[in-house]
Design a protein around this motif. Structure first.
Motif, PDB file in Angstrom:
ATOM      1  N   VAL A 341       0.846  -1.204   0.000  1.00  0.00           N
ATOM      2  CA  VAL A 341       0.000   0.000   0.000  1.00  0.00           C
ATOM      3  C   VAL A 341       0.880   1.252   0.000  1.00  0.00           C
ATOM      4  O   VAL A 341       0.632   2.208  -0.756  1.00  0.00           O
ATOM      5  CB  VAL A 341      -0.937  -0.013   1.231  1.00  0.00           C
ATOM      6  CG1 VAL A 341      -1.604   1.334   1.422  1.00  0.00           C
ATOM      7  CG2 VAL A 341      -1.978  -1.121   1.090  1.00  0.00           C
ATOM      8  N   LYS A 342       1.930   1.200   0.798  1.00  0.00           N
ATOM      9  CA  LYS A 342       2.796   2.386   0.863  1.00  0.00           C
ATOM     10  C   LYS A 342       3.496   2.631  -0.473  1.00  0.00           C
ATOM     11  O   LYS A 342       3.631   3.764  -0.932  1.00  0.00           O
ATOM     12  CB  LYS A 342       3.842   2.202   1.968  1.00  0.00           C
ATOM     13  CG  LYS A 342       4.603   3.488   2.251  1.00  0.00           C
ATOM     14  CD  LYS A 342       5.773   3.277   3.162  1.00  0.00           C
ATOM     15  CE  LYS A 342       5.344   3.100   4.608  1.00  0.00           C
ATOM     16  NZ  LYS A 342       6.494   3.120   5.535  1.00  0.00           N
ATOM     17  N   ARG A 502       1.296   6.076  11.693  1.00  0.00           N
ATOM     18  CA  ARG A 502       1.751   7.094  10.726  1.00  0.00           C
ATOM     19  C   ARG A 502       0.844   7.152   9.500  1.00  0.00           C
ATOM     20  O   ARG A 502       0.580   8.225   8.964  1.00  0.00           O
ATOM     21  CB  ARG A 502       3.170   6.782  10.263  1.00  0.00           C
ATOM     22  CG  ARG A 502       4.167   6.985  11.352  1.00  0.00           C
ATOM     23  CD  ARG A 502       5.518   6.453  10.965  1.00  0.00           C
ATOM     24  NE  ARG A 502       6.376   6.543  12.131  1.00  0.00           N
ATOM     25  CZ  ARG A 502       7.656   6.838  12.091  1.00  0.00           C
ATOM     26  NH1 ARG A 502       8.242   7.038  10.957  1.00  0.00           N
ATOM     27  NH2 ARG A 502       8.352   6.917  13.198  1.00  0.00           N
ATOM     28  N   GLY A 503       0.404   5.981   9.043  1.00  0.00           N
ATOM     29  CA  GLY A 503      -0.484   5.944   7.873  1.00  0.00           C
ATOM     30  C   GLY A 503      -1.805   6.631   8.181  1.00  0.00           C
ATOM     31  O   GLY A 503      -2.336   7.394   7.359  1.00  0.00           O
ATOM     32  N   ARG A 529       7.068  14.154   2.523  1.00  0.00           N
ATOM     33  CA  ARG A 529       7.960  14.390   3.680  1.00  0.00           C
ATOM     34  C   ARG A 529       7.327  13.884   4.976  1.00  0.00           C
ATOM     35  O   ARG A 529       7.925  13.994   6.034  1.00  0.00           O
ATOM     36  CB  ARG A 529       8.262  15.895   3.803  1.00  0.00           C
ATOM     37  CG  ARG A 529       9.131  16.434   2.663  1.00  0.00           C
ATOM     38  CD  ARG A 529       9.653  17.814   3.003  1.00  0.00           C
ATOM     39  NE  ARG A 529       8.578  18.777   3.206  1.00  0.00           N
ATOM     40  CZ  ARG A 529       8.056  19.561   2.253  1.00  0.00           C
ATOM     41  NH1 ARG A 529       8.526  19.502   1.034  1.00  0.00           N
ATOM     42  NH2 ARG A 529       7.077  20.411   2.526  1.00  0.00           N
ATOM     43  N   HIS A 530       6.094  13.399   4.896  1.00  0.00           N
ATOM     44  CA  HIS A 530       5.406  12.915   6.097  1.00  0.00           C
ATOM     45  C   HIS A 530       6.136  11.670   6.626  1.00  0.00           C
ATOM     46  O   HIS A 530       6.646  10.865   5.835  1.00  0.00           O
ATOM     47  CB  HIS A 530       3.951  12.566   5.728  1.00  0.00           C
ATOM     48  CG  HIS A 530       3.111  12.215   6.910  1.00  0.00           C
ATOM     49  ND1 HIS A 530       3.082  10.946   7.435  1.00  0.00           N
ATOM     50  CD2 HIS A 530       2.285  12.965   7.687  1.00  0.00           C
ATOM     51  CE1 HIS A 530       2.253  10.923   8.474  1.00  0.00           C
ATOM     52  NE2 HIS A 530       1.766  12.146   8.647  1.00  0.00           N
ATOM     53  N   PRO A 531       6.172  11.480   7.960  1.00  0.00           N
ATOM     54  CA  PRO A 531       6.875  10.314   8.518  1.00  0.00           C
ATOM     55  C   PRO A 531       6.427   8.980   7.910  1.00  0.00           C
ATOM     56  O   PRO A 531       7.201   8.028   7.866  1.00  0.00           O
ATOM     57  CB  PRO A 531       6.524  10.383  10.011  1.00  0.00           C
ATOM     58  CG  PRO A 531       6.226  11.812  10.265  1.00  0.00           C
ATOM     59  CD  PRO A 531       5.672  12.389   8.999  1.00  0.00           C
ATOM     60  N   LEU A 534       8.751   8.453   5.287  1.00  0.00           N
ATOM     61  CA  LEU A 534      10.171   8.528   5.632  1.00  0.00           C
ATOM     62  C   LEU A 534      10.718   7.154   6.019  1.00  0.00           C
ATOM     63  O   LEU A 534      11.870   6.848   5.764  1.00  0.00           O
ATOM     64  CB  LEU A 534      10.404   9.541   6.759  1.00  0.00           C
ATOM     65  CG  LEU A 534      10.165  10.989   6.323  1.00  0.00           C
ATOM     66  CD1 LEU A 534      10.493  11.950   7.443  1.00  0.00           C
ATOM     67  CD2 LEU A 534      10.978  11.333   5.075  1.00  0.00           C
ATOM     68  N   LEU A 535       9.881   6.329   6.639  1.00  0.00           N
ATOM     69  CA  LEU A 535      10.322   4.956   6.914  1.00  0.00           C
ATOM     70  C   LEU A 535      10.156   4.195   5.603  1.00  0.00           C
ATOM     71  O   LEU A 535       9.068   3.802   5.231  1.00  0.00           O
ATOM     72  CB  LEU A 535       9.429   4.324   7.976  1.00  0.00           C
ATOM     73  CG  LEU A 535       9.900   4.405   9.413  1.00  0.00           C
ATOM     74  CD1 LEU A 535       9.038   3.513  10.276  1.00  0.00           C
ATOM     75  CD2 LEU A 535      11.366   4.001   9.546  1.00  0.00           C
ATOM     76  N   GLY A 536      11.244   4.018   4.871  1.00  0.00           N
ATOM     77  CA  GLY A 536      11.116   3.554   3.485  1.00  0.00           C
ATOM     78  C   GLY A 536      11.246   2.067   3.296  1.00  0.00           C
ATOM     79  O   GLY A 536      11.948   1.618   2.391  1.00  0.00           O
TER      80      GLY A 536
END
Ligand SMILES: Nc1ncnc2c1ncn2[C@@H]1O[C@H](COP(=O)(O)OP(=O)(O)OP(=O)(O)O)[C@@H](O)[C@H]1O
Length: 551
Positions: A341-342, A502-503, A529-531, A534-536
């Protein structure tokens, strides 16, 4: 008013040393419009009385000046030879002092910038820098501030400067290149039309293929005997054809806009959109073709859209292989689903950032307008409702072109009272102000938020589930937190609650009212830029899959 004239040394054969010029200052005053008031001569030029007389003769000869403008006593009074760069005042002129001579061009600067000092452009730049350096500090800072402000304005979203470059340079270049490559001369006979795959308000979409070069169009089979083109290996190059409806009000206009937008995004964000191959007009009426009807053609990017994948019970795992090359190891199923999803969301928001950066708002972001390629790329399609707010293209103030399931509460990209756009260059110059005041790009960001909610929660994927969600959301004043507290359904939002929610936080910042300041939602750039992004983990998985595929 005083003026000065630079006479090249070459005009003074009697002077022969290293000073390049002799500067003469004139007063443009009556009765002698070219009255010589001052002569800044190099010491070398005046080193001898002979030299000086010859110099004045030369000056008189060159200028054809009235003798009376140079006092006679000057001829008999050569200047002192001891003072370098002697300045001689001629006559009793009361004119204000002339401006200081031009500072020398900064050859050192040109050299430092590896610019050829003989190049006229480089010299002009050096000249400008030298002039700037010769200004008093306050003027210099004022000029620099004006230049910086102009640059910021011209490059602020949606980019007046890049728009001008696109309109006046890239667009004609694209046209010329396409013409040379024959891309603007598509013909009906170049394509074979296959099965119908969709119908919108102004067009019907078909699968199709390019007729191989040299080969006559193979006989088309119709009805039950019609073979799916993708099964037919005579056709290697698959395409998507959109027939613009003939006789439907506004269809031709929408088709023309869609074509314009496809050329535009092909230049601005090629990797984010389906590759546009061009258009043709049918030259005769035959099966699906109607003489005079326009067709738009794209490269076939993949046989399923995000909507097709989402309608499968196995979503999002049915995209895992495409996105990451294989099943992601070492994670539980919720985390694996969250990675897919991310990754889809990251690609969607990145594409939105690109098109918004050029002034385009898509206005119809939804899963069925996101085609997924065989390499796991998510590409935007269907620019029929898009608007270019840099120049006001396809913008009609009170016209809402929307899918109510994905449309934000404000309904319009700009407030309804926004007037008709002025002529394109004026609209372009004003566009940064329009964007600052209204942030029209946030229209698409709301739709992207709905897509995120649907991907994360199976309950929201069906048409009825989505309708229900939208009516509950409306009742909650488009406040996602309030909706969550009050919803009567048990909606599974685990995917969004991972990593301290975060989502979920991102979703609440995309799905919201705009508020009085017309902001209230994240732009695409801010969302990236949202957290959440950022966790990729999704990026790492995608990169790893590419590395393993390239081995
Ligand atoms: N380049 C492409 N590659 C693969 N499939 C495509 C492509 N373009 C369009 N499609 C398919 O065609 C369908 C309809 O395309 P599109 O949305 O552009 O047409 P439309 O007339 O606006 O239809 P609708 O109003 O239903 O969105 C898409 O949902 C998709 O399945």
């Amino acid at each position: 008013m005083a003026s000065s004239l630079l006479l090249p040394r070459a005009t003074f054969p009697t002077t022969k040393h290293h000073h390049p010029t002799t500067v003469l200052h004139f007063a443009a005053c009556k009765p002698h419009p070219h009255r010589l008031i001052r002569c800044d001569a190099a010491a070398d030029d005046t080193a001898s009385g002979d030299g000086w007389s010859s110099l004045l003769d030369e000056i008189r000869g060159s200028l054809q000046a009235d003798d009376s403008s140079i006092p006679d006593d000057l001829l008999s009074a050569p200047p002192p030879v001891t003072v370098p760069d002697t300045q001689i005042l001629l006559g009793a002129d009361q004119s204000p002092p002339p401006p200081p001579p031009m500072p020398p061009i900064r050859d050192d600067l040109l050299a430092a910038l590896h610019l050829d000092a003989t190049n006229p452009l480089a010299r002009a730049a050096g000249d400008a820098i030298s002039r700037l350096e010769s200004l008093p500090d306050t003027q210099r800072w004022a000029l620099l501030a004006i230049a910086a402000a102009t640059y910021i304005y011209l490059t602020a979203r949606p980019g007046v400067l890049s728009g001008a470059i696109d309109a006046y340079l890239l667009s004609p270049l694209q046209l010329a290149l396409d013409t040379v490559l024959g891309r603007r001369s598509l013909k009906m006979s170049d394509f074979v039309v296959g099965e119908r795959i969709g119908e919108g308000s102004f067009g019907v979409v078909y699968a199709g293929a390019v007729v191989p070069k040299g080969g006559a169009a193979p006989e088309r089979r119709v009805g039950k005997a019609k073979t799916r083109l993708e099964m037919d290996d005579r056709y290697k190059e698959k395409v998507i054809l959109k027939k613009i409806k003939v006789g439907t009000t506004g269809a031709k206009e929408c088709g023309d806009y869609e074509e314009w937008f496809n050329y535009r995004v092909a230049r601005a964000a090629p990797e984010s959109c389906a590759e546009f191959l061009g258009s043709f007009v049918a030259d005769k009426t035959k099966s699906e073709f109607v003489k005079g009807g326009k067709w738009l053609v794209w490269k076939f990017e993949g046989d399923r859209t995000l909507a097709n994948y989402m309608s499968d019970r196995n979503f999002p795992f049915n995209l895992e292989g495409l996105m990451f090359g294989r099943t992601v190891q070492g994670l539980d199923s919720t985390s694996r689903a969250a990675l897919v999803v991310k990754q889809v969301m990251r690609q969607l928001v990145t594409s939105l950032k690109r098109i918004h950066g050029t002034g385009i708002v898509h206005r119809d972001i939804k899963p069925s307008n996101l085609v997924v390629t065989r390499r796991g790329q998510v590409k935007l399609i269907d620019f029929g409702a898009a608007t270019d707010l840099r120049i006001g293209k396809n913008y009609v103030p009170d016209r809402a072109l929307l899918d109510p399931d994905y449309c934000p509460p404000e309904l319009y990209v700009l407030p309804e009272e926004t007037p008709q756009p002025p002529a394109e260059p004026i609209a372009a110059i004003l566009s940064p102000i329009l964007w600052q005041l209204n942030s029209p790009d946030l229209f698409d960001m709301y739709s992207a938020g709905i897509v995120l909610m649907q991907m994360a929660s199976p309950m929201l994927r069906s048409p009825s589930g989505l309708k229900n969600f939208n009516s509950e959301l409306k009742a909650a004043g488009y406040d996602l937190n309030r909706w969550r507290e009050n919803t009567r359904r048990r909606t599974d939002l685990q995917i969004l609650d991972l990593d301290s929610g975060r989502g979920w936080d991102l979703a609440t910042k995309l799905i919201s009212q705009r508020g009085a300041n017309k902001r209230g939602r994240l732009t695409a750039a801010a969302a990236l830029r949202h957290p959440y992004f950022l966790l990729g983990g999704d990026q790492a998985a995608a990169v790893l899959s590419k590395l393993s595929l390239s081995k």
